[in-house]
Design an enzyme around this catalytic site. Structure first.
Site, short mmCIF file in Angstrom:
data_model
loop_
_atom_site.label_atom_id
_atom_site.label_comp_id
_atom_site.label_asym_id
_atom_site.label_seq_id
_atom_site.Cartn_x
_atom_site.Cartn_y
_atom_site.Cartn_z
N ASP A 32 0.85 -1.20 0.00
CA ASP A 32 0.00 0.00 0.00
C ASP A 32 0.87 1.24 0.00
OD1 ASP A 32 -2.78 -0.93 0.24
OD2 ASP A 32 -2.15 -1.75 2.18
N GLY A 142 -7.09 -1.35 9.33
CA GLY A 142 -7.84 -1.49 10.56
C GLY A 142 -9.24 -0.89 10.57
N ASP A 172 -10.48 -5.30 -0.84
CA ASP A 172 -9.45 -4.75 0.05
C ASP A 172 -10.09 -3.85 1.10
OD1 ASP A 172 -7.13 -3.77 1.18
OD2 ASP A 172 -6.54 -2.57 -0.55
N GLY A 174 -10.79 -4.31 5.66
CA GLY A 174 -11.61 -4.92 6.72
C GLY A 174 -11.90 -6.40 6.52
C1 DX5 Z 1 -6.40 0.73 2.97
C2 DX5 Z 1 -5.42 -0.21 2.32
C3 DX5 Z 1 -5.67 -1.64 2.67
C4 DX5 Z 1 -5.50 -1.95 4.13
C5 DX5 Z 1 -5.96 -3.33 4.46
O1 DX5 Z 1 -6.18 2.02 2.52
O2 DX5 Z 1 -5.50 -0.12 0.91
O3 DX5 Z 1 -4.86 -2.49 1.88
O4 DX5 Z 1 -4.20 -1.79 4.55
O5 DX5 Z 1 -5.86 -3.47 5.83
P1 DX5 Z 1 -7.04 -4.05 6.73
O6 DX5 Z 1 -7.18 -5.49 6.33
O7 DX5 Z 1 -6.53 -3.84 8.09
O8 DX5 Z 1 -8.28 -3.26 6.41
ZN ZN Z 2 -4.57 -1.78 -0.28
#
Ligand code: DX5
Ligand code: ZN
Length: 212
Positions: A32, A142, A172, A174
């Site tokens: 990311d 998160g 992608d 949560g």
């Molecule tokens: C959000 C990112 C995601 C995130 C996923 O802006 O693109 O890839 O890090 O993390 P979780 O699974 O914690 O939502």
């Molecule tokens: Zn991402």
């Protein structure tokens, strides 16, 4: 279904988190990158990302949350990622950016924020390899999964099947062992960050996702 692990939110340093992910059966490392413009947070300098990931063994799935993604493509190509995904909302040069990624023999993903109409993807669906559907607003790990994504991935899968297209569908934001159940039937790749990297045993969490 494949699993792509985001190291954005982790109990450990980025370096240690990436080493931990490398030891699992994950299919990709999800990278990311945020520029502090397209999303409020900034989390990288290009030179640092190149250094951090230069010895990667698992394939990379790069998610650009940046304006003007075109300016990053040539440098990121040095990492030989499997996918580079950028946001539909982030540039006027969508076709140019798709072509720049393809020129490096890297697969192209296009991503949309939760409040972007999926009809906006339609002109590009026959020339890309992946659609990344955000199930949270981009910018942070998160956050809670937005149920509106369930219908969006279903529409994209039906559209693909009805039109003989081949793009993969990635979700992608949560994703955990409960939210994955809601989208599993319609996706090819699940990104999961905190659910895996805020736990001690990454493989145990990946197993729970793969068993769904
Ligand atoms: C959000 C990112 C995601 C995130 C996923 O802006 O693109 O890839 O890090 O993390 P979780 O699974 O914690 O939502
Ligand atoms: Zn991402």
């Amino acid at each position: 279904m494949e699993i792509s692990v985001s190291y954005l939110n982790s109990l450990y340093s980025k370096e240690k988190t990436i080493l931990n992910i490398e030891k699992t059966t994950a299919n990709y490392i999800h990278v990311d990158l945020m520029d502090g413009g397209f999303v409020p947070q900034r989390n990288f300098e290009l030179a640092d990302v190149l250094k951090l990931l230069k010895n990667h063994e698992l394939p990379l799935d790069i998610h650009l949350m940046v304006f003007d993604p075109l300016i990053y493509i040539d440098k990121l190509a040095e990492l030989e990622p499997s996918y580079i995904t950028f946001h539909l909302e982030a540039t006027k040069d969508i076709v140019k950016t798709i072509e720049a990624i393809k020129r490096h023999n890297i697969k192209v993903g296009l991503s949309i924020k939760p409040d972007t109409n999926i009809m906006e993807l339609m002109p590009y669906l026959s020339i890309i390899d992946l659609v990344l559907v955000m199930s949270v607003p981009p910018g942070a790990g998160g956050q809670s999964f937005m149920p509106s994504a369930v219908n969006r991935v279903e529409i994209l899968k039906n559209y693909r099947n009805n039109n003989n297209l081949t793009y993969k569908i990635e979700i992608d934001g949560g994703i955990n062992n409960e939210t994955l159940k809601e989208v599993k039937a319609n996706i090819d790749i699940a990104v999961s960050g905190s659910y895996i990297c805020m736990a001690k045993d990454y493989q145990a969490r990946i197993n729970l996702l793969q068993e769904i």
